[in-house]
Design a protein around this motif. Structure first.
Motif, short mmCIF file in Angstrom:
data_model
loop_
_atom_site.label_atom_id
_atom_site.label_comp_id
_atom_site.label_asym_id
_atom_site.label_seq_id
_atom_site.Cartn_x
_atom_site.Cartn_y
_atom_site.Cartn_z
N THR A 420 36.99 -10.14 5.80
CA THR A 420 35.66 -10.74 5.70
C THR A 420 34.55 -9.73 5.94
OG1 THR A 420 35.74 -11.37 8.05
CG2 THR A 420 36.51 -13.00 6.43
N ALA A 421 34.89 -8.53 6.41
CA ALA A 421 33.88 -7.53 6.72
C ALA A 421 33.49 -6.69 5.51
CB ALA A 421 34.38 -6.61 7.84
N SER A 422 34.28 -6.72 4.45
CA SER A 422 33.97 -5.96 3.24
C SER A 422 34.58 -6.67 2.04
CB SER A 422 34.52 -4.52 3.34
OG SER A 422 35.93 -4.53 3.42
N ALA A 423 34.14 -6.29 0.85
CA ALA A 423 34.68 -6.88 -0.36
C ALA A 423 36.13 -6.47 -0.54
CB ALA A 423 33.85 -6.46 -1.57
N ASN A 424 36.92 -7.34 -1.16
CA ASN A 424 38.33 -7.09 -1.41
C ASN A 424 38.54 -6.94 -2.91
OD1 ASN A 424 39.76 -8.01 1.42
ND2 ASN A 424 37.96 -9.26 0.97
N TYR A 425 39.23 -5.88 -3.32
CA TYR A 425 39.44 -5.60 -4.73
C TYR A 425 40.93 -5.61 -5.04
CZ TYR A 425 34.55 -4.27 -4.84
OH TYR A 425 33.18 -4.29 -4.76
N LEU A 426 41.30 -6.38 -6.07
CA LEU A 426 42.69 -6.48 -6.49
C LEU A 426 42.78 -6.24 -7.99
CD1 LEU A 426 42.31 -9.21 -4.30
CD2 LEU A 426 44.69 -8.47 -4.15
N LYS A 427 43.54 -5.24 -8.37
CA LYS A 427 43.69 -4.87 -9.77
C LYS A 427 44.93 -5.54 -10.35
CE LYS A 427 43.19 -0.51 -10.95
NZ LYS A 427 43.51 0.92 -11.20
N LEU A 428 44.78 -6.12 -11.53
CA LEU A 428 45.90 -6.69 -12.28
C LEU A 428 46.29 -5.70 -13.36
CD1 LEU A 428 45.25 -10.52 -12.88
CD2 LEU A 428 47.34 -9.46 -12.02
N ARG A 444 36.29 1.42 -1.79
CA ARG A 444 35.43 2.31 -2.60
C ARG A 444 35.97 2.46 -4.01
NH1 ARG A 444 33.61 7.30 1.43
NH2 ARG A 444 32.43 6.02 2.92
N GLN A 445 37.29 2.62 -4.13
CA GLN A 445 37.87 2.80 -5.46
C GLN A 445 37.74 1.53 -6.27
OE1 GLN A 445 41.91 4.25 -5.46
NE2 GLN A 445 42.18 3.89 -7.65
N GLY A 446 38.02 0.38 -5.66
CA GLY A 446 37.89 -0.87 -6.38
C GLY A 446 36.46 -1.13 -6.81
N GLU A 447 35.51 -0.85 -5.94
CA GLU A 447 34.10 -1.05 -6.28
C GLU A 447 33.69 -0.17 -7.45
OE1 GLU A 447 29.82 -1.24 -3.91
OE2 GLU A 447 31.44 0.02 -3.14
N ALA A 448 34.14 1.10 -7.43
CA ALA A 448 33.79 2.02 -8.51
C ALA A 448 34.39 1.57 -9.84
CB ALA A 448 34.28 3.43 -8.16
N GLU A 449 35.63 1.07 -9.82
CA GLU A 449 36.28 0.65 -11.06
C GLU A 449 35.64 -0.62 -11.62
OE1 GLU A 449 40.49 0.50 -10.42
OE2 GLU A 449 40.67 2.68 -10.22
N VAL A 450 35.25 -1.54 -10.76
CA VAL A 450 34.57 -2.75 -11.24
C VAL A 450 33.19 -2.40 -11.77
CG1 VAL A 450 33.55 -4.94 -10.52
CG2 VAL A 450 35.87 -4.35 -9.78
N ASP A 451 32.48 -1.50 -11.10
CA ASP A 451 31.17 -1.06 -11.60
C ASP A 451 31.31 -0.42 -12.99
OD1 ASP A 451 29.88 -1.94 -9.36
OD2 ASP A 451 29.74 0.03 -8.41
N ALA A 452 32.39 0.35 -13.18
CA ALA A 452 32.60 0.99 -14.48
C ALA A 452 32.86 -0.05 -15.57
CB ALA A 452 33.78 1.96 -14.40
N LEU A 453 33.52 -1.15 -15.22
CA LEU A 453 33.76 -2.19 -16.20
C LEU A 453 32.46 -2.91 -16.58
CD1 LEU A 453 37.03 -3.86 -14.79
CD2 LEU A 453 36.82 -2.20 -16.64
N GLU A 454 31.50 -2.94 -15.67
CA GLU A 454 30.25 -3.64 -15.91
C GLU A 454 29.31 -2.83 -16.81
OE1 GLU A 454 28.80 -4.72 -11.92
OE2 GLU A 454 28.82 -6.77 -12.68
N LYS A 455 29.44 -1.51 -16.80
CA LYS A 455 28.48 -0.67 -17.53
C LYS A 455 28.38 -0.98 -19.02
CE LYS A 455 28.44 3.26 -14.37
NZ LYS A 455 28.76 4.72 -14.18
N PRO A 456 29.50 -1.22 -19.72
CA PRO A 456 29.34 -1.55 -21.14
C PRO A 456 28.53 -2.81 -21.40
CG PRO A 456 31.62 -0.92 -20.64
CD PRO A 456 30.90 -1.08 -19.33
N ARG A 457 28.45 -3.70 -20.38
CA ARG A 457 27.70 -4.94 -20.57
C ARG A 457 26.20 -4.71 -20.47
NH1 ARG A 457 31.07 -8.99 -16.54
NH2 ARG A 457 33.17 -8.52 -17.30
N LYS A 458 25.78 -3.62 -19.82
CA LYS A 458 24.36 -3.43 -19.53
C LYS A 458 23.66 -2.72 -20.70
CE LYS A 458 25.22 -3.24 -14.57
NZ LYS A 458 25.15 -2.45 -13.33
#
Length: 458
Positions: A420-428, A444-458
């Motif tokens: 509950t203290a930080s976001a949790n990232y799970l890769k499928l 940090r790695q999960g946040e970076a990979e999700v951010d990278a997936l969002e970039k094409p949308r912007k």
């Protein structure tokens, strides 16, 4: 026994732990315990026991409270002498436990405390002391006082080589500061200071803390669980190369690391550990409960742990399997005691339950099949993912396990307790490219990979 039968509400009665008949002996001691303070978060009960023919659950407490009881007891056992160092014990962990087996019970106890020397300018940290004990017997409740007294004696004995001069050079604290005092980062074990644990097996808990596994390459395969409450759960089985060039199962070890995920051996399988700040949690089978096991075997619907709902009743009229797969209990949350390496219930009995939402991001990397993959949380569909997409999920229940599965509700499943203290990232990851499609990622790695997936949308 620390755990109630499934669905049985906690009882209001208490079991009072009495130390008055326990005698301690430390001929070479050099300390006088001036005071004991309770530094446990939430100050919960120190355990629960099962008593009577009906296995009535009772919380274990001291009649006068932890601080006055232990202070009075230790001062009676070890009166003050002119040459003694006056110390304060700040209790960080004190738990007694009973685990029910088919034909016996196992009693365990854990104690850890930070020791502070009382000097004219305040209280100076000396060292942390800790001890653990296990004992198997037909009846264990009456053994807890003896166990606890022995652990207190062992903890005080660990001060025989204390460096009092070095302690005096450390910063002074007030008495009020001690319960919430946090040790500096440098004093934390190495496993809490790294985001990428070294790969290999841990023969001991000490190797785990030091992030120093054995230099033995591991290979892995998996087994899918099929017992009630564990359907579809992917269990990792480590192996080592033998003299014939093949692989044999890893001999019993404390745990292992695959270079990213940590595992602890609990009962018959290795369970993934998940970081919760300064400690770890895992989901394992609850202690053996013959009554609940019989209900499952004869087709009764036995509620699952942690309020996660119920599953389809077992069918048939045969007793549960006693093979390699651990069928002794439904999923339950444990914490790893960072002083002894032993599993303890999480949260502890009596610990305050707070509303605290955990956020989880489940994502699929680019590549692989373009078809949407259904994602289930606690057996309910949470959404569908195509490559390059992610889902934001949340759990509002403090210390509750989450069951994630892919494809179908009984598809490859993964249990964990979200932080509950930080976001949790799970890769499928795509099927066939890894032992399990579920990969818990460092924040940090999960946040970076999700951010990278969002970039094409912007």
């Amino acid at each position: 026994m620390l755990f109630a039968l499934w669905g049985r509400p906690a009882q209001a009665q208490f079991y009072y732990l009495d130390l008055s008949q326990q005698t301690l002996s430390l001929p070479d001691r050099a300390v006088y315990v001036e005071q004991v303070v309770d530094g446990r978060p939430g100050k919960p009960a120190i355990g629960t026991v099962y008593r009577g023919l009906q296995n009535q659950q009772q919380a274990v407490i001291f009649r006068k409270g932890l601080e006055p009881t232990l202070t009075e007891y230790l001062q009676q056992q070890f009166p003050r002498r002119a040459t003694d160092h006056a110390v304060v014990l700040c209790v960080r962990q004190l738990v007694v436990n009973e685990m029910m087996r088919a034909f016996a019970e196992t009693a365990s106890a854990d104690v850890s405390a930070d020791v502070y020397a009382h000097l004219p300018d305040g209280y100076h940290f000396v060292r942390t002391v800790a001890s653990h004990i296990d004992e198997r017997a037909l009846e264990t409740t009456g053994r807890h006082a003896h166990h606890l007294a022995g652990l207190l004696q062992q903890c005080l004995a660990q001060l025989a080589d204390a460096d009092w001069a070095k302690a005096a050079q450390r910063p002074a604290r007030t008495l009020a500061q001690l319960p919430t005092e946090q040790l500096p980062a440098a004093a934390k074990p190495a496993i809490l200071r790294t985001a990428t644990p070294k790969a290999g097996p841990y023969k001991t808990f000490e190797q785990f803390l030091a992030n120093q596994p054995e230099a033995i390459p591991l290979a892995f395969d998996t087994v899918r669980a099929h017992t009630a409450g564990w359907e579809g759960t992917v269990l990792i089985r480590p192996s080592v190369r033998n003299l014939n060039g093949g692989h044999t199962a890893l001999p019993k070890a404390w745990g292992f690391s695959d270079g990213q995920q940590l595992y602890v051996r609990y009962r018959n399988h290795y369970r993934p550990l998940h970081r919760q700040g300064s400690f770890f949690t895992f989901v394992g089978p609850a202690p053996f409960d013959m009554a609940a096991a019989n209900k499952r075997a004869w087709g009764y619907n036995v509620p699952r742990a942690n309020g996660m709902g119920t599953r389809t009743p077992a069918t048939g009229n045969t007793l549960p399997s006693t093979g390699a797969e651990d069928t002794s209990g439904l999923p339950m949350v444990f914490a790893l005691d960072m002083h002894s390496g032993e599993p303890i219930p999480y949260p502890l009995p009596g610990q305050a339950q707070r509303a605290d939402t955990a956020f989880m991001y489940v994502y699929r990397p680019l590549g692989g099949s373009p078809e949407a993959l259904r994602v289930f949380m606690n057996d309910r569909e949470a959404g569908q993912l195509r490559p390059g997409q992610y889902l934001e999920l949340f759990s509002p229940h403090f210390a509750h396990a989450v069951r994630l599965s892919a494809g179908t509700a009984s598809g490859p499943a993964f249990y964990f307790v979200p932080n509950t203290a930080s976001a949790n990232y799970l890769k499928l990851v795509p099927s066939g490219t890894a032992l399990t499609p579920w990969q818990a990622m460092p924040t940090r790695q999960g946040e970076a990979e999700v951010d990278a997936l969002e970039k094409p949308r912007k």
